[in-house]
Design a protein around this motif. Sequence first.
Motif, PDB file in Angstrom:
ATOM      1  N   GLU A 199     -25.258  70.714 122.186  1.00  0.00           N
ATOM      2  CA  GLU A 199     -25.495  69.310 122.554  1.00  0.00           C
ATOM      3  C   GLU A 199     -26.762  68.767 121.885  1.00  0.00           C
ATOM      4  O   GLU A 199     -26.827  67.606 121.512  1.00  0.00           O
ATOM      5  CB  GLU A 199     -25.613  69.175 124.076  1.00  0.00           C
ATOM      6  CG  GLU A 199     -24.328  69.449 124.832  1.00  0.00           C
ATOM      7  CD  GLU A 199     -23.237  68.416 124.555  1.00  0.00           C
ATOM      8  OE1 GLU A 199     -23.561  67.224 124.459  1.00  0.00           O
ATOM      9  OE2 GLU A 199     -22.063  68.824 124.397  1.00  0.00           O
ATOM     10  N   PHE A 200     -27.783  69.601 121.765  1.00  0.00           N
ATOM     11  CA  PHE A 200     -29.052  69.172 121.161  1.00  0.00           C
ATOM     12  C   PHE A 200     -28.946  69.045 119.640  1.00  0.00           C
ATOM     13  O   PHE A 200     -29.909  68.667 118.980  1.00  0.00           O
ATOM     14  CB  PHE A 200     -30.180  70.171 121.495  1.00  0.00           C
ATOM     15  CG  PHE A 200     -30.800  69.989 122.860  1.00  0.00           C
ATOM     16  CD1 PHE A 200     -30.209  69.180 123.831  1.00  0.00           C
ATOM     17  CD2 PHE A 200     -31.999  70.624 123.199  1.00  0.00           C
ATOM     18  CE1 PHE A 200     -30.783  69.023 125.091  1.00  0.00           C
ATOM     19  CE2 PHE A 200     -32.583  70.463 124.448  1.00  0.00           C
ATOM     20  CZ  PHE A 200     -31.966  69.674 125.399  1.00  0.00           C
ATOM     21  N   PRO A 232     -25.853  61.693 119.251  1.00  0.00           N
ATOM     22  CA  PRO A 232     -24.722  60.801 118.985  1.00  0.00           C
ATOM     23  C   PRO A 232     -24.245  60.044 120.237  1.00  0.00           C
ATOM     24  O   PRO A 232     -23.758  58.913 120.136  1.00  0.00           O
ATOM     25  CB  PRO A 232     -23.632  61.771 118.487  1.00  0.00           C
ATOM     26  CG  PRO A 232     -24.381  62.918 117.905  1.00  0.00           C
ATOM     27  CD  PRO A 232     -25.629  63.049 118.728  1.00  0.00           C
ATOM     28  N   ASN A 233     -24.432  60.609 121.410  1.00  0.00           N
ATOM     29  CA  ASN A 233     -24.015  59.934 122.657  1.00  0.00           C
ATOM     30  C   ASN A 233     -25.083  58.988 123.191  1.00  0.00           C
ATOM     31  O   ASN A 233     -24.915  58.402 124.262  1.00  0.00           O
ATOM     32  CB  ASN A 233     -23.641  60.986 123.714  1.00  0.00           C
ATOM     33  CG  ASN A 233     -24.819  61.902 124.050  1.00  0.00           C
ATOM     34  OD1 ASN A 233     -25.954  61.643 123.657  1.00  0.00           O
ATOM     35  ND2 ASN A 233     -24.550  62.976 124.771  1.00  0.00           N
ATOM     36  N   GLY A 234     -26.178  58.830 122.472  1.00  0.00           N
ATOM     37  CA  GLY A 234     -27.221  57.892 122.903  1.00  0.00           C
ATOM     38  C   GLY A 234     -28.324  58.515 123.732  1.00  0.00           C
ATOM     39  O   GLY A 234     -29.317  57.858 124.057  1.00  0.00           O
ATOM     40  N   GLY A 249     -31.163  59.326 129.654  1.00  0.00           N
ATOM     41  CA  GLY A 249     -29.905  58.616 129.428  1.00  0.00           C
ATOM     42  C   GLY A 249     -29.762  57.449 130.379  1.00  0.00           C
ATOM     43  O   GLY A 249     -30.738  57.031 131.022  1.00  0.00           O
ATOM     44  N   ASP A 250     -28.574  56.891 130.447  1.00  0.00           N
ATOM     45  CA  ASP A 250     -28.327  55.873 131.470  1.00  0.00           C
ATOM     46  C   ASP A 250     -27.048  56.242 132.214  1.00  0.00           C
ATOM     47  O   ASP A 250     -26.098  55.478 132.279  1.00  0.00           O
ATOM     48  CB  ASP A 250     -28.263  54.472 130.858  1.00  0.00           C
ATOM     49  CG  ASP A 250     -27.384  54.409 129.616  1.00  0.00           C
ATOM     50  OD1 ASP A 250     -26.622  55.361 129.381  1.00  0.00           O
ATOM     51  OD2 ASP A 250     -27.446  53.406 128.896  1.00  0.00           O
ATOM     52  N   GLY A 251     -27.083  57.450 132.757  1.00  0.00           N
ATOM     53  CA  GLY A 251     -25.935  57.947 133.506  1.00  0.00           C
ATOM     54  C   GLY A 251     -25.080  58.879 132.676  1.00  0.00           C
ATOM     55  O   GLY A 251     -23.911  59.104 132.994  1.00  0.00           O
ATOM     56  N   HIS A 252     -25.660  59.448 131.633  1.00  0.00           N
ATOM     57  CA  HIS A 252     -24.891  60.332 130.747  1.00  0.00           C
ATOM     58  C   HIS A 252     -24.359  61.563 131.482  1.00  0.00           C
ATOM     59  O   HIS A 252     -25.108  62.246 132.179  1.00  0.00           O
ATOM     60  CB  HIS A 252     -25.770  60.815 129.589  1.00  0.00           C
ATOM     61  CG  HIS A 252     -25.949  59.786 128.520  1.00  0.00           C
ATOM     62  ND1 HIS A 252     -26.643  58.622 128.728  1.00  0.00           N
ATOM     63  CD2 HIS A 252     -25.492  59.741 127.230  1.00  0.00           C
ATOM     64  CE1 HIS A 252     -26.634  57.910 127.603  1.00  0.00           C
ATOM     65  NE2 HIS A 252     -25.939  58.558 126.689  1.00  0.00           N
TER      66      HIS A 252
END
Lengths: 418, 418
Positions: free
Chosen positions: A378-379, B105-107, B412-415
């Motif tokens: 993930e990192f 990539p997921n922010g 994150g914002d709820g990742h």
Amino acid sequence: MSEAEEFMQVARAARDAATALAPLPRAPKDHALRAVADALVAAADEIVEANAGDVERAREAGTPAGMIDRLRLDRERVEKIASAVREVADLPDPVGEVVRGSTLPNGLELRQVRVPLGVVGIIYEGRPNVTVDAAVLCLKSGNAVLLRGSSSAYASNTALVRVMREALAGTEVPADAVRLVPGRDRDSVKHLLRARGLVDVLIPRGGAGLINSVVEESTVPVIETGVGNCHVYVDADADLDMALTILMNAKTQRPSVCNAAETLLVHAAVADEFLPRALAALAGAGVTVHGDERTRAYSADVVPAGEDDYTQEYVSLDIAAAVVDSLDEAVAHIRKYGSAHTDAIVTRSQPAARRFTATVDSAAVAVNASTRFTDGGEFGFGAEIGISTQKLHARGPMGLPELTSTKWIYTGDGHIRQ
Amino acid sequence: MSEAEEFMQVARAARDAATALAPLPRAPKDHALRAVADALVAAADEIVEANAGDVERAREAGTPAGMIDRLRLDRERVEKIASAVREVADLPDPVGEVVRGSTLPNGLELRQVRVPLGVVGIIYEGRPNVTVDAAVLCLKSGNAVLLRGSSSAYASNTALVRVMREALAGTEVPADAVRLVPGRDRDSVKHLLRARGLVDVLIPRGGAGLINSVVEESTVPVIETGVGNCHVYVDADADLDMALTILMNAKTQRPSVCNAAETLLVHAAVADEFLPRALAALAGAGVTVHGDERTRAYSADVVPAGEDDYTQEYVSLDIAAAVVDSLDEAVAHIRKYGSAHTDAIVTRSQPAARRFTATVDSAAVAVNASTRFTDGGEFGFGAEIGISTQKLHARGPMGLPELTSTKWIYTGDGHIRQ
């Protein structure tokens, strides 16, 4: 030859292989890894057959079905292992990277360069794919590896190592850079733990029992990995929908891994609103909640939690829970009971996020994100050899650079110290 | 209270102090260090008086004059210690440095930040200035420190620690961040070695005996420092004037330190020309040469060398010497007998320099320069806590960043993980 002598012979051969491997540039190492991948696919039948013996013995010994599934290899799994080897070959080589450098006031040219650690010992439980994963990460980073897997996977590991070594024999990487530790009883581990000077680092991968015994007995430097008692703290200012989503992901998306949540802490200000929803959702997902008195007030399904519940890594559909009166109380709880792996806060408050990240002393701290992201893949590391929960050398997911040391090189033209 | 209980109380107090100290930014830490410097100068008389007791006891015990000189403090030396403290205050703070960072990539926003190690244990011999040097380097890097000095300096160390703690009491740095390990017998060291969980790292500073016993017995991670069996290798292509200058500097400029040369290796092709000059110069500087048979052919003053001579760190006006037939033989000698501290080659040949730096597996490798440059001050670190000869965590001179760990923070914002 005694087992101790046999071990010394293997360790010395690995040491010599490490010496030959260390200065090799990337191209021949990648070539060797691709040869290993091809050989694994070509020998899939032989590997699966050796594994079938381990599976049969495990079944006779009454091993639970879940563990047998982790042990089992089929052609598809062998091919997956081989693909992972090719992915490691595609990763950049950490060796030779100049970490720092300068020209000193006296003109001496100074640089700090990444070099292999030397001989890495890996002590691991469970799945035989680790045998290959660990070996190729070590080879890619220029290290020789001594592998000591679970005795339940001995036949599988023996076959995998034989195939890897045969593949290496046709390359510039010495076959002795990959060795299985001889023997399968506890004594054979001991030789590894006392091999200071021959082995540069030991990485135990497994449960707390394995890791503690390695740390207690080893004179070789150890990197502790993998024990994760991760917390999700729902702050007074949390978005409770987000908190619920994160909690459920962290606990249930894959409960058997070290970055899964094991303890839920809820600020008293939102307990009335959050806990009934959370307890219902957890129950619906088959999770047993072990709660303090305040948590138990919200549901008769919550079983009483003792000190042990807050300390342990369940690695199962269980979670400990407690209500706290402040963020600082949550942090104190995490410091007292946690394993310093990954701890998350859910909050809309910037000061709360800042205080939590500053005062939680863990390898990873997550803000409004699931604990499940603490992972080399993930990192963006491409691969990981484990997740370090210690502070020395490496902390958190360990990729290829964490399998290296450095060397200072300085060049002058007759410089002497005044 | 037993000594073990007393130790636990001290270690827990240091742990709590470390927790309070870790999030402190630079300004209050620097302020505290300057207060320590002022207090040391103000209390110079008291410190010198306590030290006089240690010196008196050492003299009565028949301690050699050189060691007594190392032990002695006068007002000037105390003022020098205080200046060194002010220099550490002027150094940048390693804590909070963002080592790596990216947006996944997921922010998810990911960063790796330097944090203090926590509680650092220092076990050291000899000079009482180390008490202050080590303490302030630990404080500056946000760590609490447990100090275990030589029993011969116990009164001096007690006075120095008391003065530092009194100075800290008026600052934001908790006084308990600096503690002397209670007791002065061997058992008191043992408590420190077994304090896993309370102490994050042990740094032994001293001779091989001290370091080996710490490594053998400790369950706390150890950073080995300071043993230096450094080599100067004079290659077939060496500028022999340069080789002589470097050899004499490396051996005689300060023979008592770990980066002084202890072994001379000479390529056979230049032995006839180089060794007569080198042996004469060494003899002229009062250096006893312990040589192999080929070296002894050049001078009757050379005493026969045994295996021990090649292994040991003389820390005196002695040097081992041998003639080798190739660069690879020199490297093999260094690998076999060396301590992986610093090894130098003198050569005009670029391929030889490249091969030597690639294959010598030491913390530092010098090309056409004296081994004496392996030093935190020379490298521009401003100060050093020691020179690591191990491969894990830190290798070579250790400055402030080497007294830190890192922490991953992701926001994150709820990742959640899919």
